[in-house]
Design a protein around this motif. Structure first.
Motif, PDB file in Angstrom:
ATOM      1  N   ARG A   1      37.075  42.962  51.069  1.00 32.48           N
ATOM      2  CA  ARG A   1      37.067  44.212  51.068  1.00 32.48           C
ATOM      3  C   ARG A   1      38.635  44.332  49.478  1.00 32.48           C
ATOM      4  NH1 ARG A   1      42.178  46.191  49.506  1.00 32.48           N
ATOM      5  NH2 ARG A   1      42.786  44.491  50.714  1.00 32.48           N
ATOM      6  N   ARG A   2      38.934  43.313  49.303  1.00 28.02           N
ATOM      7  CA  ARG A   2      40.166  43.081  48.501  1.00 28.02           C
ATOM      8  C   ARG A   2      38.491  42.384  47.227  1.00 28.02           C
ATOM      9  NH1 ARG A   2      45.381  38.616  47.625  1.00 28.02           N
ATOM     10  NH2 ARG A   2      46.321  40.281  47.233  1.00 28.02           N
ATOM     11  N   THR A   3      37.930  41.973  47.651  1.00 28.08           N
ATOM     12  CA  THR A   3      36.285  41.063  46.322  1.00 28.08           C
ATOM     13  C   THR A   3      35.886  42.393  45.584  1.00 28.08           C
ATOM     14  OG1 THR A   3      36.735  39.060  47.452  1.00 28.08           O
ATOM     15  CG2 THR A   3      35.036  39.617  45.862  1.00 28.08           C
ATOM     16  N   ARG A   4      35.529  43.127  46.615  1.00 26.80           N
ATOM     17  CA  ARG A   4      34.853  44.545  46.832  1.00 26.80           C
ATOM     18  C   ARG A   4      35.641  44.986  45.497  1.00 26.80           C
ATOM     19  NH1 ARG A   4      33.582  45.672  52.321  1.00 26.80           N
ATOM     20  NH2 ARG A   4      31.837  45.132  52.531  1.00 26.80           N
ATOM     21  N   CYS A   5      37.006  45.124  45.425  1.00 27.93           N
ATOM     22  CA  CYS A   5      38.054  46.474  44.593  1.00 27.93           C
ATOM     23  C   CYS A   5      38.154  45.619  43.137  1.00 27.93           C
ATOM     24  CB  CYS A   5      39.295  46.327  45.370  1.00 27.93           C
ATOM     25  SG  CYS A   5      39.905  47.181  45.050  1.00 27.93           S
ATOM     26  N   ASN A   6      38.097  44.342  43.438  1.00 25.54           N
ATOM     27  CA  ASN A   6      38.771  43.726  42.450  1.00 25.54           C
ATOM     28  C   ASN A   6      38.366  43.097  41.441  1.00 25.54           C
ATOM     29  OD1 ASN A   6      41.608  45.088  42.468  1.00 25.54           O
ATOM     30  ND2 ASN A   6      42.220  43.046  43.277  1.00 25.54           N
ATOM     31  N   ARG A   7      36.859  41.997  41.804  1.00 23.73           N
ATOM     32  CA  ARG A   7      35.893  41.365  41.452  1.00 23.73           C
ATOM     33  C   ARG A   7      34.299  41.707  41.825  1.00 23.73           C
ATOM     34  NH1 ARG A   7      37.343  37.073  38.835  1.00 23.73           N
ATOM     35  NH2 ARG A   7      35.082  37.065  38.515  1.00 23.73           N
ATOM     36  N   PRO A   8      33.937  43.195  41.779  1.00 20.89           N
ATOM     37  CA  PRO A   8      32.912  43.343  42.241  1.00 20.89           C
ATOM     38  C   PRO A   8      31.952  42.406  41.832  1.00 20.89           C
ATOM     39  CG  PRO A   8      33.153  45.295  40.525  1.00 20.89           C
ATOM     40  CD  PRO A   8      34.568  44.366  41.619  1.00 20.89           C
ATOM     41  N   ASP A   9      31.760  41.802  40.816  1.00 18.96           N
ATOM     42  CA  ASP A   9      30.918  41.070  40.074  1.00 18.96           C
ATOM     43  C   ASP A   9      31.244  39.538  41.046  1.00 18.96           C
ATOM     44  OD1 ASP A   9      33.239  40.897  38.804  1.00 18.96           O
ATOM     45  OD2 ASP A   9      32.789  38.648  37.959  1.00 18.96           O
TER      46      ASP A   9
END
Length: 236
Positions: free
Chosen positions: A212-220
């Protein structure tokens, strides 16, 4: 590991790398850090380390003589010479792991509008950038580079899992959120699953929150993940 830093601003390195984990690594003999002031290697009575660029252009360029005179006595067959520069390869955790396996690094810190390219061509093995932005001088970048590498040396961190259970150890996922005591603060609660003692549930929660955190902050990071067997990347 032995690291030699060549810089016009030795106090910047000394201050940032003499504390906490970096300081303990030196005290324990895991890191030998030597900081070399480039100024005494400058030319002329004023120890000049920069000059105007050939071909015109703004600013000053660092001269080749100080770097060659300083670095050549430091260099051995096992040395890796690294230049911190905005024109370098972008640094990441995987590269930190690779550099941590070297016995000896010599790190050159630029300043002004750059370094005479003869230094790059004939002294430097790797050009490294810590990000797509420009700093006042390369000594700041060198300190970041060294910190990221040294913490991966076996024995530097108290818990060896610390180097693997964090952001960018999995290059496609950020680290999950962390909590500590008290369990309740100003009506804000620690997630119940972390208090449950159910290790399987905790691991699943950490994975879900990491995603979830990756989708929000670093989707790349998710977009660049290699496909799984079903042709997809990390769970959608």
């Amino acid at each position: 590991m032995k690291i030699d830093v060549v810089t016009l601003f030795p106090n910047i390195c000394a201050a940032s790398l003499g504390e906490s984990i970096m300081g303990r690594a030196q005290a324990q003999g895991l890191l030998e850090l030597n900081i070399h002031d480039l100024r005494p290697f400058g030319t002329g009575s004023y120890r000049k380390c920069d000059d105007i660029p050939y071909g015109g252009g703004q600013g000053m360029v660092m001269k080749p003589e100080p770097f060659f005179d300083c670095v050549e006595p430091l260099r051995t067959a096992r040395s890796r010479i690294v230049l911190m520069t905005p024109q370098g390869k972008r640094f990441d955790q995987a590269m930190a792991g690779e550099f941590a396996r070297h016995d000896h690094l010599v790190i050159l810190s630029g300043h002004y509008e750059g370094i005479d390219h003869r230094v790059v061509e004939h002294l430097v093995d790797d050009e490294i950038s810590i990000g797509d932005y420009v700093l006042t001088n390369g000594t700041i970048a060198a300190s970041v580079f060294i910190d990221a590498i040294v913490r991966l040396i076996p024995g530097v961190l108290g818990d060896e899992r610390s180097a693997t259970d964090e952001s960018f150890s999995d290059k496609n996922l950020l680290e999950a959120p962390a909590y500590t005591r008290p369990a309740e603060y100003r009506d804000m609660q620690v997630p119940e699953v972390l208090l449950s003692g159910n290790h399987a549930a905790i691991e699943q929660w950490k994975h879900d929150e990491s995603l979830r955190r990756t989708r929000c902050n670093r989707p790349d990071l998710i977009q660049s993940a290699p496909p799984d067997n079903d042709g997809k990347g990390p769970e959608a």
